[in-house]
Design a protein around this motif. Structure first.
Motif, mmCIF file in Angstrom:
data_model
loop_
_atom_site.group_PDB
_atom_site.id
_atom_site.type_symbol
_atom_site.label_atom_id
_atom_site.label_comp_id
_atom_site.label_asym_id
_atom_site.label_seq_id
_atom_site.Cartn_x
_atom_site.Cartn_y
_atom_site.Cartn_z
ATOM 1 N N GLY A 1 0.797 -1.202 0.000
ATOM 2 C CA GLY A 1 0.000 0.000 0.000
ATOM 3 C C GLY A 1 0.837 1.263 0.000
ATOM 4 N N SER B 1 0.309 5.412 1.050
ATOM 5 C CA SER B 1 -0.566 6.323 1.763
ATOM 6 C C SER B 1 0.038 7.720 1.748
ATOM 7 N N SER C 1 0.273 11.162 3.351
ATOM 8 C CA SER C 1 -0.015 11.716 4.673
ATOM 9 C C SER C 1 -0.513 13.143 4.597
ATOM 10 N N TYR D 1 4.630 10.785 2.197
ATOM 11 C CA TYR D 1 3.880 9.568 1.935
ATOM 12 C C TYR D 1 4.575 8.393 2.612
ATOM 13 N N SER D 2 3.852 7.292 2.715
ATOM 14 C CA SER D 2 4.361 6.049 3.296
ATOM 15 C C SER D 2 4.142 4.921 2.300
ATOM 16 N N THR E 1 8.120 5.465 6.122
ATOM 17 C CA THR E 1 7.221 6.600 6.267
ATOM 18 C C THR E 1 8.015 7.880 6.129
#
Length: 168
Positions: free
Chosen positions: A48, A50, A52, A71-72, A139
């Motif tokens: 995934g 993600s 932030s 982002y992560s 992250t």
């Protein structure tokens, strides 16, 4: 001559206790028990991306404003992954969009700088921005979005939805 001996009951009790204490060690002995248990664990595939935080860049004709955020990314898949970015929905005419992602450890950027995700003619999407992502969990990686708006762009607010996807 026959002799009869009578023993005192207290004397017998004392002798019995001494005999019992002679067979006991000073450390208590516990019984050892061995048992085997089977534990089964199943690790599911995870992957995934993600975002932030990513503030919207301000735009106007000729602008080249950039919004940056973080982002992560996480994946445990054995095959190398890539992050693909695309614009969802109908992109507006007259606006170009460039996106850059800091790659996680061991991965590479797909180009030297921000890659064009959207051209002024509404083309270019989707694009792989980061390739060669192995099993990783990171992250705080930087993401930046830069816009260029031409004079032919329609006036008014336009919302663009970017999709970040991790693929093999």
């Amino acid at each position: 001559m026959t002799r009869i001996y009578f023993l005192d009951s207290n004397l017998l009790l004392g002798c019995g206790i001494l005999l019992c204490l002679g067979n006991v060690s000073p450390v208590a002995q516990a019984q050892q028990t061995e048992r085997a248990h089977t534990v089964r664990a199943a690790v599911a595939p995870v992957s995934g991306v993600s975002i932030s935080s990513l503030p919207s860049p301000s735009v106007g004709p000729g602008s080249g404003d950039t919004g940056t955020g973080t982002y992560s990314v996480v994946t445990n898949r054995p095959a190398p992954q890539s992050i693909v970015v695309s614009v969802e929905g109908g992109p507006p005419e007259g606006m170009a969009l460039f996106v850059a992602l800091e790659p996680p450890d061991g991965a590479q950027r797909a180009g030297d700088g921000p890659l064009k995700i959207l051209s002024r003619e509404g083309e270019e999407t989707p694009r792989a921005l980061v390739t060669g992502i192995d099993q990783v969990s990171e992250t705080g990686l930087e993401v930046s979005v830069r816009t260029e708006v031409g004079v032919e762009a329609m006036l008014g607010a336009t919302n663009l939805r970017l999709s970040f996807e991790l693929v093999e």
